[in-house]
Write a protein that holds these residues in place. Structure first.
Motif, PDB file in Angstrom:
ATOM      1  N   PHE A  11      -7.436  -3.375   0.730  1.00 53.41           N
ATOM      2  CA  PHE A  11      -6.426  -3.434  -0.332  1.00 53.41           C
ATOM      3  C   PHE A  11      -7.066  -4.067  -1.560  1.00 53.41           C
ATOM      4  O   PHE A  11      -7.495  -5.220  -1.528  1.00 53.41           O
ATOM      5  CB  PHE A  11      -5.223  -4.256   0.121  1.00 53.41           C
ATOM      6  CG  PHE A  11      -4.085  -4.267  -0.870  1.00 53.41           C
ATOM      7  CD1 PHE A  11      -3.263  -3.149  -1.008  1.00 53.41           C
ATOM      8  CD2 PHE A  11      -3.843  -5.369  -1.679  1.00 53.41           C
ATOM      9  CE1 PHE A  11      -2.222  -3.143  -1.925  1.00 53.41           C
ATOM     10  CE2 PHE A  11      -2.798  -5.372  -2.598  1.00 53.41           C
ATOM     11  CZ  PHE A  11      -1.987  -4.255  -2.714  1.00 53.41           C
ATOM     12  N   LYS A  15       0.833  -1.207   0.000  1.00 52.18           N
ATOM     13  CA  LYS A  15       0.000   0.000   0.000  1.00 52.18           C
ATOM     14  C   LYS A  15       0.867   1.256   0.000  1.00 52.18           C
ATOM     15  O   LYS A  15       0.638   2.204  -0.743  1.00 52.18           O
ATOM     16  CB  LYS A  15      -0.886   0.018   1.253  1.00 52.18           C
ATOM     17  CG  LYS A  15      -2.242  -0.629   1.121  1.00 52.18           C
ATOM     18  CD  LYS A  15      -2.999  -0.361   2.416  1.00 52.18           C
ATOM     19  CE  LYS A  15      -4.317  -1.079   2.449  1.00 52.18           C
ATOM     20  NZ  LYS A  15      -5.040  -0.811   3.714  1.00 52.18           N
ATOM     21  N   ASP A  16       1.864   1.245   0.853  1.00 49.73           N
ATOM     22  CA  ASP A  16       2.724   2.420   1.017  1.00 49.73           C
ATOM     23  C   ASP A  16       3.450   2.764  -0.277  1.00 49.73           C
ATOM     24  O   ASP A  16       3.643   3.943  -0.602  1.00 49.73           O
ATOM     25  CB  ASP A  16       3.732   2.152   2.150  1.00 49.73           C
ATOM     26  CG  ASP A  16       4.585   3.362   2.451  1.00 49.73           C
ATOM     27  OD1 ASP A  16       4.009   4.423   2.762  1.00 49.73           O
ATOM     28  OD2 ASP A  16       5.816   3.257   2.373  1.00 49.73           O
ATOM     29  N   LYS A  17       3.857   1.732  -1.038  1.00 45.27           N
ATOM     30  CA  LYS A  17       4.584   1.953  -2.300  1.00 45.27           C
ATOM     31  C   LYS A  17       3.667   1.930  -3.518  1.00 45.27           C
ATOM     32  O   LYS A  17       4.128   2.100  -4.650  1.00 45.27           O
ATOM     33  CB  LYS A  17       5.674   0.883  -2.461  1.00 45.27           C
ATOM     34  CG  LYS A  17       6.773   0.944  -1.418  1.00 45.27           C
ATOM     35  CD  LYS A  17       7.605   2.211  -1.547  1.00 45.27           C
ATOM     36  CE  LYS A  17       8.769   2.194  -0.572  1.00 45.27           C
ATOM     37  NZ  LYS A  17       9.598   3.417  -0.698  1.00 45.27           N
ATOM     38  N   ASN A  18       2.377   1.690  -3.278  1.00 47.41           N
ATOM     39  CA  ASN A  18       1.379   1.658  -4.349  1.00 47.41           C
ATOM     40  C   ASN A  18       1.730   0.635  -5.426  1.00 47.41           C
ATOM     41  O   ASN A  18       1.719   0.932  -6.627  1.00 47.41           O
ATOM     42  CB  ASN A  18       1.209   3.048  -4.973  1.00 47.41           C
ATOM     43  CG  ASN A  18      -0.034   3.133  -5.845  1.00 47.41           C
ATOM     44  OD1 ASN A  18      -1.032   2.471  -5.575  1.00 47.41           O
ATOM     45  ND2 ASN A  18       0.031   3.935  -6.887  1.00 47.41           N
ATOM     46  N   GLN A  37      -5.637  -3.559  -4.878  1.00 48.34           N
ATOM     47  CA  GLN A  37      -4.690  -3.572  -6.001  1.00 48.34           C
ATOM     48  C   GLN A  37      -4.087  -4.964  -6.146  1.00 48.34           C
ATOM     49  O   GLN A  37      -2.925  -5.205  -5.830  1.00 48.34           O
ATOM     50  CB  GLN A  37      -3.597  -2.524  -5.784  1.00 48.34           C
ATOM     51  CG  GLN A  37      -4.103  -1.097  -5.802  1.00 48.34           C
ATOM     52  CD  GLN A  37      -4.677  -0.723  -7.164  1.00 48.34           C
ATOM     53  OE1 GLN A  37      -3.993  -0.793  -8.184  1.00 48.34           O
ATOM     54  NE2 GLN A  37      -5.944  -0.337  -7.180  1.00 48.34           N
TER      55      GLN A  37
END
Length: 368
Positions: A173, A126-129, A175
């Motif tokens: 989440f 999530k932090d780095k997408n 993605q």
């Protein structure tokens, strides 16, 4: 590109692996995986560069150790192709891969361990997408699911996938893409059919551990084509016990036959008989090898006699119809005045195909 059947693709969400779009009617991307030792950075980089030459969209790299993770950092800096880090068992390797710039992760949550470790991976992603592939395999199902069904079944694969999808959803989440692979074609195809009706996430399709170059190509072609012809699948990998370059070639050939995506020269060639006026088999094989670097979609017919040769040549971009000593050459369906000497066919056809590819490239550029 010719198309005879309109394939209605399953509607799915859109994610990105690097700059490569997956899902929501994006072009179906072709993946492969390095089979070098990741710790041999030079060999791995060279293999990725070879895969780039034949048009790979995404490459997966296995990271089985911390040393491999350190090597992955170097590899990522040296190649342009989006890289997926393949992680099993040790969640710390996933965290390292994310830190070192992975464009996507492939994990089987069932073998990562407890949910806390999986959640750490998800939070880092999530932090780095970056997206994650939930990779479910018939050979590594959770013990309780395997106990419930006795053997791997389509329903067992789907239950495992849904369990992990629900956990990803609970952590907000979305993605991710999903695969439910098996080495059995019917098992894999049915699992994808069931799953495709239950979720909207993109599906990564393939027949895992398909086998050698010949048998693996047959199994993969049957399974992947069955799914794609039903509109199921957003990205694919052909899994072969062979040079990964062959996986990419077969992947594009499958898409080309289904008129879903085209790359390079599409040879239409006869199986040959005693009517042939030149060595068709050797001609096609040599030209295919010589012209691997061409990415421009172009249809080329090479037929050894006039029975079907004229008809095929008239609908191809370039065509050759066998005649005694000299063969007729067609361009855009029109027979050209000058024939080709049969002993010079390979050399002359290579020149003509390359010239035509450049013309088409220029025309496509001007249209943009």
């Amino acid at each position: 590109m010719k198309t005879y059947k309109n394939i209605n693709r399953r509607q799915s969400d859109r994610i990105y692996v690097g700059k490569i779009p997956i899902g929501n009617n994006a072009p179906i991307s072709v993946q492969s995986m390095t089979n070098t030792r990741t710790t041999n950075t030079l060999q791995t980089i060279n293999q990725i560069l070879e895969l780039q030459k034949v048009g790979v969209d995404i490459v997966r790299v296995s990271i089985p150790t911390l040393n491999a993770a350190e090597s992955f950092k170097i590899i990522k800096e040296k190649v342009e192709t989006p890289l997926i880090a393949d992680i099993h068992f040790d969640y710390r390797l996933a965290l390292k891969a994310i830190k070192y710039g992975a464009d996507c992760l492939r994990i089987n949550p069932g073998n990562i361990g407890n949910k806390r470790r999986v959640s750490e991976i998800i939070n880092a992603a999530k932090d780095k997408n970056i997206p994650i592939r939930i990779g479910i395999n018939a050979g590594s199902l959770e013990k309780d699911i395997l106990k419930k069904y006795g053997i791997p079944t389509p329903e067992a694969l789907v239950e495992s996938a849904i369990r992990n999808i629900e956990y990803f959803d609970s952590l907000n989440f979305n993605q991710f893409k999903v695969s439910v692979k098996a080495s059995d074609v019917f098992l894999a195809v049915e699992a994808y059919r069931i799953l495709g009706k239950k979720i909207t996430q993109p599906l990564h399709i393939g027949i895992t551990e398909a086998g050698s170059l010949r048998t693996g190509t047959v199994k993969s072609s049957i399974g992947i084509s069955a799914l794609l012809s039903e509109g199921i699948g957003d990205t694919l990998r052909v899994s072969l016990a062979a040079n990964p370059v062959e996986e990419v070639k077969v992947g594009y050939d499958i898409l080309k036959v289904l008129c879903l995506r085209s790359r390079g020269v599409n040879f239409i060639a006869c199986p040959t008989c005693s009517r042939q006026e030149f060595d068709v088999i050797n001609t096609v094989n040599q030209l295919e090898k010589k012209l691997e670097d061409i990415s421009t979609p172009i249809d080329v017919s090479i037929i050894g006699c006039v029975v079907n040769g004229i008809g095929e040549a008239k609908v191809a971009t370039l065509g050759l119809t066998g005649s005694y000593k000299k063969s007729s050459f067609y361009e855009n369906g029109i027979r050209q005045k000058n024939k080709l000497k049969n002993e010079e066919i390979i050399e002359q056809m290579e020149i003509k195909i390359r010239k035509k590819a450049k013309e088409l490239d220029k025309l496509n550029y001007l249209k943009k």
